[in-house]
Each structure stands twice: as C-alpha cells, then as structure tokens.
Design an enzyme around this catalytic site. Sequence first.
Site, PDB file in Angstrom:
ATOM      1  N   GLU A  44      -5.835  -4.611  10.578  1.00  0.00           N
ATOM      2  CA  GLU A  44      -4.807  -3.593  10.769  1.00  0.00           C
ATOM      3  C   GLU A  44      -5.116  -2.782  12.033  1.00  0.00           C
ATOM      4  O   GLU A  44      -5.925  -1.838  11.981  1.00  0.00           O
ATOM      5  CB  GLU A  44      -4.764  -2.645   9.572  1.00  0.00           C
ATOM      6  CG  GLU A  44      -4.415  -3.327   8.271  1.00  0.00           C
ATOM      7  CD  GLU A  44      -3.768  -2.349   7.310  1.00  0.00           C
ATOM      8  OE1 GLU A  44      -2.642  -2.600   6.900  1.00  0.00           O
ATOM      9  OE2 GLU A  44      -4.379  -1.313   6.999  1.00  0.00           O
TER      10      GLU A  44
ATOM     11  N   GLU B  19      -6.841   5.020   7.401  1.00  0.00           N
ATOM     12  CA  GLU B  19      -6.626   6.445   7.065  1.00  0.00           C
ATOM     13  C   GLU B  19      -7.855   7.015   6.369  1.00  0.00           C
ATOM     14  O   GLU B  19      -8.213   8.174   6.567  1.00  0.00           O
ATOM     15  CB  GLU B  19      -5.350   6.581   6.213  1.00  0.00           C
ATOM     16  CG  GLU B  19      -4.108   6.382   7.070  1.00  0.00           C
ATOM     17  CD  GLU B  19      -2.901   5.833   6.341  1.00  0.00           C
ATOM     18  OE1 GLU B  19      -2.861   5.872   5.094  1.00  0.00           O
ATOM     19  OE2 GLU B  19      -1.980   5.347   7.028  1.00  0.00           O
TER      20      GLU B  19
ATOM     21  N   GLY C 154       1.993   2.641  10.591  1.00  0.00           N
ATOM     22  CA  GLY C 154       2.920   3.756  10.395  1.00  0.00           C
ATOM     23  C   GLY C 154       3.583   4.225  11.676  1.00  0.00           C
ATOM     24  O   GLY C 154       4.200   5.288  11.709  1.00  0.00           O
TER      25      GLY C 154
ATOM     26  N   GLY D  30       2.636  -0.969   4.408  1.00  0.00           N
ATOM     27  CA  GLY D  30       2.684   0.448   4.035  1.00  0.00           C
ATOM     28  C   GLY D  30       4.118   0.900   3.831  1.00  0.00           C
ATOM     29  O   GLY D  30       4.725   0.693   2.791  1.00  0.00           O
ATOM     30  N   GLY D  31       4.699   1.501   4.874  1.00  0.00           N
ATOM     31  CA  GLY D  31       6.028   2.118   4.767  1.00  0.00           C
ATOM     32  C   GLY D  31       7.082   1.233   4.119  1.00  0.00           C
ATOM     33  O   GLY D  31       7.817   1.694   3.230  1.00  0.00           O
TER      34      GLY D  31
ATOM     35  N   SER E 277       3.058  -1.885  10.453  1.00  0.00           N
ATOM     36  CA  SER E 277       4.518  -1.870  10.646  1.00  0.00           C
ATOM     37  C   SER E 277       5.171  -3.226  10.357  1.00  0.00           C
ATOM     38  O   SER E 277       6.096  -3.639  11.068  1.00  0.00           O
ATOM     39  CB  SER E 277       4.866  -1.371  12.052  1.00  0.00           C
ATOM     40  OG  SER E 277       4.392  -0.040  12.222  1.00  0.00           O
TER      41      SER E 277
ATOM     42  N   HIS F  63      -9.521   1.433   4.491  1.00  0.00           N
ATOM     43  CA  HIS F  63      -8.248   1.612   5.202  1.00  0.00           C
ATOM     44  C   HIS F  63      -8.477   2.601   6.346  1.00  0.00           C
ATOM     45  O   HIS F  63      -9.259   3.539   6.227  1.00  0.00           O
ATOM     46  CB  HIS F  63      -7.182   2.141   4.238  1.00  0.00           C
ATOM     47  CG  HIS F  63      -5.812   2.134   4.840  1.00  0.00           C
ATOM     48  ND1 HIS F  63      -5.377   3.114   5.704  1.00  0.00           N
ATOM     49  CD2 HIS F  63      -4.789   1.243   4.728  1.00  0.00           C
ATOM     50  CE1 HIS F  63      -4.142   2.833   6.085  1.00  0.00           C
ATOM     51  NE2 HIS F  63      -3.758   1.707   5.510  1.00  0.00           N
TER      52      HIS F  63
ATOM     53  N   ASN G 231       0.861  -1.188   0.000  1.00  0.00           N
ATOM     54  CA  ASN G 231       0.000   0.000   0.000  1.00  0.00           C
ATOM     55  C   ASN G 231       0.897   1.238   0.000  1.00  0.00           C
ATOM     56  O   ASN G 231       1.449   1.615   1.028  1.00  0.00           O
ATOM     57  CB  ASN G 231      -0.900  -0.003   1.247  1.00  0.00           C
ATOM     58  CG  ASN G 231      -1.728   1.271   1.323  1.00  0.00           C
ATOM     59  OD1 ASN G 231      -1.937   1.951   0.319  1.00  0.00           O
ATOM     60  ND2 ASN G 231      -2.198   1.598   2.517  1.00  0.00           N
ATOM     61  N   TRP G 232       1.011   1.847  -1.169  1.00  0.00           N
ATOM     62  CA  TRP G 232       1.930   2.990  -1.299  1.00  0.00           C
ATOM     63  C   TRP G 232       1.333   4.278  -0.727  1.00  0.00           C
ATOM     64  O   TRP G 232       2.028   5.283  -0.649  1.00  0.00           O
ATOM     65  CB  TRP G 232       2.272   3.213  -2.769  1.00  0.00           C
ATOM     66  CG  TRP G 232       3.219   2.197  -3.336  1.00  0.00           C
ATOM     67  CD1 TRP G 232       3.871   1.206  -2.659  1.00  0.00           C
ATOM     68  CD2 TRP G 232       3.633   2.093  -4.702  1.00  0.00           C
ATOM     69  NE1 TRP G 232       4.658   0.486  -3.520  1.00  0.00           N
ATOM     70  CE2 TRP G 232       4.528   1.003  -4.774  1.00  0.00           C
ATOM     71  CE3 TRP G 232       3.317   2.794  -5.866  1.00  0.00           C
ATOM     72  CZ2 TRP G 232       5.126   0.622  -5.975  1.00  0.00           C
ATOM     73  CZ3 TRP G 232       3.908   2.407  -7.062  1.00  0.00           C
ATOM     74  CH2 TRP G 232       4.803   1.335  -7.115  1.00  0.00           C
ATOM     75  N   LYS G 233       0.048   4.263  -0.413  1.00  0.00           N
ATOM     76  CA  LYS G 233      -0.613   5.485   0.076  1.00  0.00           C
ATOM     77  C   LYS G 233      -0.375   6.613  -0.939  1.00  0.00           C
ATOM     78  O   LYS G 233      -0.351   6.356  -2.136  1.00  0.00           O
ATOM     79  CB  LYS G 233      -0.121   5.839   1.484  1.00  0.00           C
ATOM     80  CG  LYS G 233      -0.069   4.621   2.413  1.00  0.00           C
ATOM     81  CD  LYS G 233       0.132   4.996   3.845  1.00  0.00           C
ATOM     82  CE  LYS G 233       0.370   3.736   4.657  1.00  0.00           C
ATOM     83  NZ  LYS G 233       0.083   3.894   6.064  1.00  0.00           N
TER      84      LYS G 233
HETATM   85  C1  PEP Z   1      -0.882   0.314   5.813  1.00  0.00           C
HETATM   86  O1  PEP Z   1      -0.745   1.350   5.189  1.00  0.00           O
HETATM   87  O2  PEP Z   1      -1.851  -0.398   5.603  1.00  0.00           O
HETATM   88  C2  PEP Z   1       0.131  -0.053   6.806  1.00  0.00           C
HETATM   89  C3  PEP Z   1      -0.012  -1.166   7.462  1.00  0.00           C
HETATM   90  O3  PEP Z   1       1.200   0.819   6.973  1.00  0.00           O
HETATM   91  P1  PEP Z   1       2.593   0.503   7.724  1.00  0.00           P
HETATM   92  O4  PEP Z   1       3.088  -0.819   7.196  1.00  0.00           O
HETATM   93  O5  PEP Z   1       3.483   1.638   7.377  1.00  0.00           O
HETATM   94  O6  PEP Z   1       2.285   0.412   9.191  1.00  0.00           O
END
Ligand code: PEP
Length: 251
Positions: A168, A98, A174, A234-235, A213, A96, A11-13
Amino acid sequence: MSDRTPVIAANWKMNKTVPEAIEFCDELLPRIEDAACEVIICPPFLALPAVVEATGGGPVQVAAQNMHFEQSGAFTGEVSPAMLLDAGATAVVLGHSERRQLFGESDEALSRKVPAALEAGLVPILCVGETEDERERDETDRILRRQIDAGLSRVPLERLADVVVAYEPVWAIGTGRTATPEQAEDACGFVRSLISARDEASGAAVRIQYGGSVKPGNAAELLGREEIDGALVGGASLDAGDFAAIVAAAG
Ligand code: PEP
C-alpha cells in the site's frame, strides 16, 4: 494467470456502528454469491462479533484491524490474539500505514505481531509501503525491504506463505491517487522476490495485495496483473455495491 486465490479485503477503518455493519453485510452477501476469490471484512473491534454473526456460515472471513502480540496483561486499550479469536475473527490487518504514521506502530512491534497472529491461528495481513517522499527519493525498494525483513523476521520458513502481504503506497491511500498497474505490479513483484529469497516455494505461493484508492473503475486493471493477488480496499469498501463490484473484478 497464477494459481493463487485472490483475496479482497474491506478495511472499514474507524467507520460503521454495529447496526450499520449489519446493514452492509445484508446488502453485500447476495451480491457476492458467485465470488471467485476470498472476501474479508475488517470492521472496527466492536463490530467484529456482529459481522461474524451476519456473515455466519458463509465464505466471508472477518478480520480485525490491529492486535497486540501478547496474550493478556497490563496493556491498557489493547486487544489480544485470543480475544480476536473469541470474537470470531480469522485474520488481522497489521502495520497499516495509518497505524505506523499516526500511532507509532514500529517494525519491532510488527516483528512480534506477525508470528503471534500465526501462532494463534489468525491470518496476518502485513501492510507495507513507501511515502511519496520516499518514492521520489527512489527509496521504495529500500523501504519495502526494511518493512518485509522486520515483519517476517520471526516467521518460520514453513509459515511464510500463510502471511498475506498488502503493498500500500502511502501516497495512494485515501487520496484518490492510485498507483499505475505497472507501479503496483513492480512493487508487488519486488516484495515477492524478497520472500522468494528466503524460500522459493513460499515466494511463489504467498498472496500479495495492492491497496491505495482501489475502486470499481480501476480494480479490474490492477487485479488482472500477474503479481497482484487481490486488494485491500478502504474508502470504496464502505459501500456494499462498490465493494461487490471490486470483488467481481477479481474473477
Ligand atoms: C486502506 O485503508 O488500506 C486503503 C487502501 O484505503 P483507500 O482504498 O481508501 O485508499
């Protein structure tokens, strides 16, 4: 080991321009030739066609990060299932945290988006998870039940197993704080039990990812758990080497 095929999604956001997206794909593809799992890249809308082309013909699927439930109409700024299909997407991330927290995504909207994605032929990746306060108040199960009940309320029983669920915990997204493998497995198992209660075969077949994470250093331990069928990353998915290492950890 379950016989469910793990699914690892990036997930590049709101990251990566089109040239950056293409560069990532060129770096990633040679590193995941032996992947034993499904791999999905979720770029921003504008990079969808470029990522479809850059991964074209290979095993990598491409997903959007959001979608409206209507096919067309007066919904300024929105993107429809038909538009995602036209861009070459095969899946879509829905709900998601966010989107829920920053953009007011509601359970009611998700109850329409998930079946709309399925009807269009897109795999919905339905995100659910509790906040830190909710976990501290011991409300994790209640929140997961509410989000799953709403998100799957209009999904016919015979399509339940076509949904991918991403557990999640909001406090782990994040933040660098990962759920322990036990916490992640308990929550994924609880989500599975909710789906099994609707239809036992679907509960056994549905894929449930963990997200929060996930990194090369913790992926194997999380993905080794019976109830965890992949990761939404994500990250760490912004770096092709790190993402390839997480894909490798899935099998
Ligand atoms: C996400 O964006 O769904 C996510 C889990 O981000 P991260 O891995 O950065 O916590």
